[in-house]
Write a protein that holds these residues in place. Sequence first.
Motif, PDB file in Angstrom:
ATOM      1  N   ILE A  84      -5.310  -2.754  -9.212  1.00  0.00           N
ATOM      2  CA  ILE A  84      -5.807  -1.453  -8.757  1.00  0.00           C
ATOM      3  C   ILE A  84      -4.878  -0.308  -9.175  1.00  0.00           C
ATOM      4  N   ASN A  85      -3.657  -0.677  -9.623  1.00  0.00           N
ATOM      5  CA  ASN A  85      -2.718   0.330 -10.120  1.00  0.00           C
ATOM      6  C   ASN A  85      -2.582   0.288 -11.637  1.00  0.00           C
ATOM      7  N   ALA A  86      -3.372  -0.557 -12.295  1.00  0.00           N
ATOM      8  CA  ALA A  86      -3.241  -0.761 -13.739  1.00  0.00           C
ATOM      9  C   ALA A  86      -4.437  -0.184 -14.486  1.00  0.00           C
ATOM     10  N   ILE A  96      -6.425  -7.004  -3.290  1.00  0.00           N
ATOM     11  CA  ILE A  96      -5.146  -6.717  -3.934  1.00  0.00           C
ATOM     12  C   ILE A  96      -4.798  -7.937  -4.781  1.00  0.00           C
ATOM     13  N   ARG A  97      -4.713  -7.750  -6.086  1.00  0.00           N
ATOM     14  CA  ARG A  97      -4.469  -8.876  -6.995  1.00  0.00           C
ATOM     15  C   ARG A  97      -3.403  -8.476  -8.001  1.00  0.00           C
ATOM     16  N   MET A 123       6.397  -6.119  -0.529  1.00  0.00           N
ATOM     17  CA  MET A 123       6.078  -5.164   0.536  1.00  0.00           C
ATOM     18  C   MET A 123       4.968  -4.212   0.112  1.00  0.00           C
ATOM     19  N   ARG A 124       4.959  -3.847  -1.165  1.00  0.00           N
ATOM     20  CA  ARG A 124       3.911  -2.945  -1.644  1.00  0.00           C
ATOM     21  C   ARG A 124       2.537  -3.621  -1.561  1.00  0.00           C
ATOM     22  N   ALA A 125       2.468  -4.893  -1.898  1.00  0.00           N
ATOM     23  CA  ALA A 125       1.192  -5.613  -1.809  1.00  0.00           C
ATOM     24  C   ALA A 125       0.669  -5.594  -0.372  1.00  0.00           C
ATOM     25  N   PHE A 151      -7.616  -3.984   2.859  1.00  0.00           N
ATOM     26  CA  PHE A 151      -7.968  -4.961   1.827  1.00  0.00           C
ATOM     27  C   PHE A 151      -7.361  -6.327   2.160  1.00  0.00           C
ATOM     28  N   LYS A 152      -7.721  -7.310   1.352  1.00  0.00           N
ATOM     29  CA  LYS A 152      -7.134  -8.649   1.434  1.00  0.00           C
ATOM     30  C   LYS A 152      -6.459  -8.971   0.114  1.00  0.00           C
ATOM     31  N   LEU A 153      -5.420  -9.820   0.159  1.00  0.00           N
ATOM     32  CA  LEU A 153      -4.802 -10.306  -1.064  1.00  0.00           C
ATOM     33  C   LEU A 153      -5.628 -11.467  -1.597  1.00  0.00           C
ATOM     34  N   ASP A 154      -5.814 -11.525  -2.916  1.00  0.00           N
ATOM     35  CA  ASP A 154      -6.495 -12.689  -3.470  1.00  0.00           C
ATOM     36  C   ASP A 154      -5.597 -13.912  -3.277  1.00  0.00           C
TER      37      ASP A 154
END
Length: 455
Positions: free
Chosen positions: A128-130, A153-154, A171-173, A182-185
Amino acid sequence: MRKHVASSLWRLVPEDVRNFIDILKGEGYEAYVVGGCVRDMILGREPSDFDVTTSALPEDTVRILESKGVKTFGTGLKHGTVTALSGAGPVEFTTYRVDGEYKDNRHPEKVRFTSSLKDDLSRRDFTINAMALGEDGVKDYFGGTDDLEKGIIRAVGDGEKRFREDGLRIMRALRFAATYGFKLDEKTSEAVLSCRKLLENISRERIYSEFTRLICGKGAGEILRKYREVFFEIIPELEICSGFDQRSSFHLYDVYEHMVRAMENVRPEPVIRMAALFHDIGKPDCFTLGDDGEGHFYGHAEIGEEKAGEILARLKSDGETRRRVRLLVKNHHRQVEDTDKAVRRALGKLGEEQFFTLLELKRADGIATGKPSEDEGRHWLKVEKRARDIIDRDDCVSRKQLAVSGRDLMKAGIPQGREMGRILDGLLEEVLDGRIRNDKEELLKEAAVLYNICG
């Protein structure tokens, strides 16, 4: 992303920034806004700043922009970054690059410039930041737009590699997940947990900055539950609270779950959220079991105050935040009767802002037991109303509100010094208890009496 959507995003970029990009493109270089600003615009949020990635080398960026009258600063030339001043604030221009080895789990030892936008985006932390945005649309090689739509978040590429490059990304994730709900993959989630020890190498200041933003996120509670092992790395005092049975008929949850629930029930502001998260952190240290099988925690507020102070000092928080959190934790168990006398005393001791913050914390504490008392909830609403009435009447609750000052006492023949301070405190006690009015003449008469007694 549809063309008209990309076009509308481009119009959200400040005019100065678009002009800078046009200047570089006019000289044959590529240039795009990149990273968090693109993410926020897609989400409909207003970006706090704008970064640009470009194929131009740093010296070329400086030369070209300054030839057009743009002021620049070489803020990070080693890593290809130049800052330009615009009406929208400072704008960072970074040359497309590939990072070298990260020996300190935070910064690359060196970077290599590249002519490929995709290579540059591939080194970034999360999909999402790329993403990069130009007039021709969004460049998204790693599925960032899809992840935003799905609330995921991946990590870009291998999660463990990304976190070993820079441990703060852990920590950023979690902060992004908490902030956006959101959820982390799955693979990124596994990498966060397996790499959590890397946080030992990260400065406490950077961790504190991410932590305070994380706990104010709408999904903070779920992140604190699912990734508790990560938080135990930075705040080990929390670990003993997890699974600690309170053995109390007034509580449904263990200490950790109770504190997380209290945090979820206060407004998203760092001081009160930290106070809620730490308010019962002293309980495991003073647990006793009564003859009736009930758990007791005598002195836990005072122990919790000390622990909260130690945690925040270790995380390098500012002194005012530390002071306010400690005061709330120390007083969270304080009872305040629904009387003018009791409420005036509490307002005088805590101050107006902290008093109402404490009431908010106490209500959240009750809700977080899982067995909230309606009578207790009504009590605190009555106390709050009484406090606001006292403030509206401008009742005296502190020395500075007394109708006499130290100068008045000196004129009455009372010498300046420690004794005068005791007399002023005595006058305040009389006023708080309602034994005398906050009237200058009455106070001077009482001061004379107190002076003779003290003398």
